[in-house]
Design an enzyme around this catalytic site. Structure first.
Site, PDB file in Angstrom:
ATOM      1  CG  HIS A 118      -9.275  -3.267   2.321  1.00  0.00           C
ATOM      2  ND1 HIS A 118      -8.501  -2.855   1.263  1.00  0.00           N
ATOM      3  CD2 HIS A 118      -8.405  -3.822   3.193  1.00  0.00           C
ATOM      4  CE1 HIS A 118      -7.239  -3.158   1.490  1.00  0.00           C
ATOM      5  NE2 HIS A 118      -7.152  -3.730   2.660  1.00  0.00           N
TER       6      HIS A 118
ATOM      7  CD  GLU B 179      -3.110  -0.959   0.188  1.00  0.00           C
ATOM      8  OE1 GLU B 179      -3.061  -0.020  -0.619  1.00  0.00           O
ATOM      9  OE2 GLU B 179      -4.018  -1.817   0.201  1.00  0.00           O
TER      10      GLU B 179
ATOM     11  CG  HIS C  33      -7.295  -5.890   7.264  1.00  0.00           C
ATOM     12  ND1 HIS C  33      -6.626  -6.955   6.692  1.00  0.00           N
ATOM     13  CD2 HIS C  33      -7.050  -4.820   6.456  1.00  0.00           C
ATOM     14  CE1 HIS C  33      -6.012  -6.549   5.581  1.00  0.00           C
ATOM     15  NE2 HIS C  33      -6.227  -5.265   5.427  1.00  0.00           N
TER      16      HIS C  33
ATOM     17  CG  HIS D 214      -4.425  -0.519   5.650  1.00  0.00           C
ATOM     18  ND1 HIS D 214      -5.805  -0.447   5.687  1.00  0.00           N
ATOM     19  CD2 HIS D 214      -4.131  -1.675   5.019  1.00  0.00           C
ATOM     20  CE1 HIS D 214      -6.301  -1.513   5.092  1.00  0.00           C
ATOM     21  NE2 HIS D 214      -5.309  -2.286   4.687  1.00  0.00           N
TER      22      HIS D 214
HETATM   23  O1  2HA Z   1      -0.602  -5.369   3.239  1.00  0.00           O
HETATM   24  O2  2HA Z   1      -3.587  -4.984   4.073  1.00  0.00           O
HETATM   25  O3  2HA Z   1      -4.306  -3.671   1.904  1.00  0.00           O
HETATM   26  C1  2HA Z   1      -1.757  -6.057   3.138  1.00  0.00           C
HETATM   27  C2  2HA Z   1      -2.918  -5.160   3.084  1.00  0.00           C
HETATM   28  C3  2HA Z   1      -3.225  -4.513   1.812  1.00  0.00           C
HETATM   29 ZN    ZN Z   2      -5.481  -4.112   3.776  1.00  0.00          ZN
END
Ligand code: 2HA
Ligand code: ZN
Length: 269
Positions: free
Chosen positions: A214, A119, A144, A142
């Protein structure tokens, strides 16, 4: 083995904070396999000796010119690397990169030629935006988070500021510690510049944005601050879901109560 962190306590501390947060992301179940990524702008911690370090990789194209990144340095999680490994061995699963003078390439300078996160387009575009805005923010994360991503599968929650007010209303801390709320980025291809640009558009208004179906991306002065905002939003999401699992729609604090809190804590509108 010699490390760029040797005799550089300020730089070492920032990398240690990234490692600490990487561990939290894994423990929370927000970082399956190589999921998620972190980059921090370490330019203020870079000395002349670092500036003279030769590259240990080829020059790699950024894919676009990022005019505010000239002479910047970043510590980046490696692509395809696990957060749980970054937590224990940050300099083996992450690397320090330098943006070249044309603002269109980067090269790795330490400790090992670990290719940065998939990313990178989003992360560096965000750093480019932050620097251009004169922002003090240095961290981009970032991840999840389970409950927040689950909520993004409900189209009704993707309406502007619907989740912001819902999550703020679950517990006063969320209004206080995530005062700019949660922006929404409609689904875009991971790693794409379309995702990067849609993210930047939302960051003008929010410090945390949801990438539909995502994950989330958060920015902050340091990585702890970025993590804390996502953690706080996630706590609210869990309270909401726990109430729903108990069979009722949670009442939530009222708009008047939130407004009272905003005034008392001198929070932005
Ligand atoms: O690096 O989360 O969006 C893995 C991710 C890509
Ligand atoms: Zn991701």
């Amino acid at each position: 083995m010699k490390s760029i962190l040797d005799s550089r306590p300020e730089l070492a501390r920032r990398v240690a904070e990234v490692a600490e947060v990487a561990g939290y992301l894994w423990q929370k179940g927000w970082a399956e396999r190589n999921g998620g990524n972190i980059t921090i702008n370490i330019t203020p911690q870079v000395d002349e000796e670092i500036r003279r370090l030769p590259p240990i990789s080829d020059r790699m194209a950024l894919g676009r010119t990022m005019e505010h990144l000239q002479g910047s340095y970043f510590f980046c999680k490696g692509t395809n690397r696990r957060m749980r490994d970054l937590a224990r061995w940050p300099m083996e699963h992450g690397s320090v990169i330098r943006i070249t003078d044309d603002c269109a390439h980067y090269e790795i300078i330490a400790d090992k030629p670990v290719k940065p996160t998939s990313e990178l387009a989003s992360h560096l575009s965000v750093h480019n935006f932050l620097i251009g805005e004169g922002s003090p923010y240095k961290a981009v994360m970032h991840t999840h988070p389970i409950e927040l991503v689950a909520m993004s599968h409900n189209p009704a929650f993707l309406e502007k500021d619907r989740l912001t007010y819902l999550l703020w209303s679950m517990i006063p801390e969320t209004r206080a510690f995530c005062p700019r709320g949660l922006g929404i980025v409609p689904y875009r291809m991971p790693s794409s510049f379309e995702l990067a640009d849609a993210t930047i558009a939302e960051l003008a208004e929010y410090d945390v944005v949801m990438w539909e179906k995502h994950g989330v991306l958060a920015v902050g002065t340091d990585i702890m601050e970025a993590f804390d905002m996502v953690d706080t939003l996630s706590k609210s999401a869990q309270i909401y879901m726990t109430a729903r699992a108990m069979g009722f729609e949670p009442e939530g604090t009222t708009l008047a109560q939130m407004e009272e809190l905003r005034a008392a804590f001198h929070l932005p509108k």
